[in-house]
Design a protein around this motif. Structure first.
Motif, mmCIF file in Angstrom:
data_model
loop_
_atom_site.group_PDB
_atom_site.id
_atom_site.type_symbol
_atom_site.label_atom_id
_atom_site.label_comp_id
_atom_site.label_asym_id
_atom_site.label_seq_id
_atom_site.Cartn_x
_atom_site.Cartn_y
_atom_site.Cartn_z
ATOM 1 N N ASP A 24 0.716 23.751 128.424
ATOM 2 C CA ASP A 24 1.790 22.772 128.541
ATOM 3 C C ASP A 24 3.106 23.337 127.999
ATOM 4 O O ASP A 24 4.165 23.050 128.524
ATOM 5 C CB ASP A 24 1.378 21.518 127.770
ATOM 6 C CG ASP A 24 2.389 20.405 127.848
ATOM 7 O OD1 ASP A 24 3.596 20.658 127.775
ATOM 8 O OD2 ASP A 24 1.961 19.247 127.965
ATOM 9 N N LYS A 25 3.060 24.109 126.956
ATOM 10 C CA LYS A 25 4.201 24.800 126.341
ATOM 11 C C LYS A 25 5.195 23.893 125.610
ATOM 12 O O LYS A 25 6.243 24.350 125.193
ATOM 13 C CB LYS A 25 4.927 25.671 127.358
ATOM 14 C CG LYS A 25 4.020 26.646 128.073
ATOM 15 C CD LYS A 25 4.595 28.007 128.121
ATOM 16 C CE LYS A 25 3.734 28.907 128.972
ATOM 17 N NZ LYS A 25 2.858 29.753 128.269
ATOM 18 N N ARG A 26 4.889 22.588 125.449
ATOM 19 C CA ARG A 26 5.774 21.746 124.631
ATOM 20 C C ARG A 26 5.670 22.128 123.169
ATOM 21 O O ARG A 26 6.624 21.962 122.417
ATOM 22 C CB ARG A 26 5.426 20.266 124.795
ATOM 23 C CG ARG A 26 5.954 19.683 126.087
ATOM 24 C CD ARG A 26 5.706 18.208 126.134
ATOM 25 N NE ARG A 26 4.323 17.984 126.549
ATOM 26 C CZ ARG A 26 3.738 16.804 126.577
ATOM 27 N NH1 ARG A 26 4.393 15.730 126.183
ATOM 28 N NH2 ARG A 26 2.496 16.682 126.983
ATOM 29 N N LEU A 27 4.481 22.599 122.770
ATOM 30 C CA LEU A 27 4.276 23.071 121.407
ATOM 31 C C LEU A 27 3.927 24.551 121.470
ATOM 32 O O LEU A 27 3.150 24.979 122.320
ATOM 33 C CB LEU A 27 3.125 22.306 120.737
ATOM 34 C CG LEU A 27 3.306 20.810 120.547
ATOM 35 C CD1 LEU A 27 2.037 20.208 119.942
ATOM 36 C CD2 LEU A 27 4.496 20.518 119.646
ATOM 37 N N LYS A 28 4.460 25.323 120.544
ATOM 38 C CA LYS A 28 4.183 26.761 120.515
ATOM 39 C C LYS A 28 3.175 27.072 119.421
ATOM 40 O O LYS A 28 3.219 26.503 118.349
ATOM 41 C CB LYS A 28 5.471 27.535 120.268
ATOM 42 C CG LYS A 28 6.502 27.304 121.363
ATOM 43 C CD LYS A 28 7.361 28.513 121.541
ATOM 44 C CE LYS A 28 8.444 28.275 122.542
ATOM 45 N NZ LYS A 28 8.036 28.230 123.888
ATOM 46 N N GLY A 29 2.256 27.988 119.709
ATOM 47 C CA GLY A 29 1.306 28.444 118.710
ATOM 48 C C GLY A 29 0.171 27.483 118.427
ATOM 49 O O GLY A 29 -0.353 27.448 117.309
ATOM 50 N N VAL A 30 -0.247 26.696 119.415
ATOM 51 C CA VAL A 30 -1.344 25.745 119.220
ATOM 52 C C VAL A 30 -2.633 26.518 118.940
ATOM 53 O O VAL A 30 -3.007 27.421 119.686
ATOM 54 C CB VAL A 30 -1.513 24.842 120.458
ATOM 55 C CG1 VAL A 30 -2.773 24.007 120.359
ATOM 56 C CG2 VAL A 30 -0.296 23.953 120.627
ATOM 57 N N ASP A 31 -3.287 26.164 117.822
ATOM 58 C CA ASP A 31 -4.524 26.875 117.475
ATOM 59 C C ASP A 31 -5.631 25.966 116.945
ATOM 60 O O ASP A 31 -6.726 26.429 116.670
ATOM 61 C CB ASP A 31 -4.250 27.978 116.466
ATOM 62 C CG ASP A 31 -3.800 27.461 115.105
ATOM 63 O OD1 ASP A 31 -3.489 26.256 114.971
ATOM 64 O OD2 ASP A 31 -3.743 28.266 114.161
ATOM 65 N N ARG A 32 -5.363 24.658 116.847
ATOM 66 C CA ARG A 32 -6.386 23.780 116.266
ATOM 67 C C ARG A 32 -6.184 22.351 116.754
ATOM 68 O O ARG A 32 -5.060 21.866 116.825
ATOM 69 C CB ARG A 32 -6.255 23.827 114.744
ATOM 70 C CG ARG A 32 -7.288 23.093 113.982
ATOM 71 C CD ARG A 32 -8.438 23.989 113.700
ATOM 72 N NE ARG A 32 -9.385 23.272 112.870
ATOM 73 C CZ ARG A 32 -10.537 23.726 112.551
ATOM 74 N NH1 ARG A 32 -10.912 24.911 112.960
ATOM 75 N NH2 ARG A 32 -11.352 23.036 111.820
#
Length: 99
Positions: A24-32
């Motif tokens: 989606d790329k609205r949030l960067k660095g999603v990991d959890r």
């Protein structure tokens, strides 16, 4: 297959959720993704509904709700929809089990 059906379903949904939110790329660095942050996710055999979840992106946590449909074996996600909410203030993290 050693996990309970509910745990297996939640893990499949979390994996799909991380992948979907990253694309989606609205949030960067999603990991959890934490499905039970503010209230327990609901499970009915082939669906998980988490209205009180959280997602970590970069150094912050954000409110998240999602609905996830699964195959009968709880291993394959067949549909996943979500909504990202507001950032969760760091002073609330400890109270709700985030880090």
């Amino acid at each position: 297959m050693k996990l309970s059906p509910e745990e297996r379903a939640q893990q499949a949904c979390v994996a799909r959720g991380i992948d979907a939110i990253r694309r989606d790329k609205r949030l960067k660095g999603v990991d959890r993704v934490m499905p039970d942050t503010f209230r327990r996710a609901q499970f009915d055999g082939t669906a998980v509904s988490a209205k009180g979840a959280a997602v970590r992106a970069g150094k912050g946590w954000y409110a998240l709700s999602f609905d996830c449909k699964l195959a009968d074996d709880q291993l394959k996600v067949t549909a996943f929809s979500y909504q990202i909410g507001d950032e969760i203030p760091p002073d609330r993290w400890e109270d709700v089990g985030l880090w």
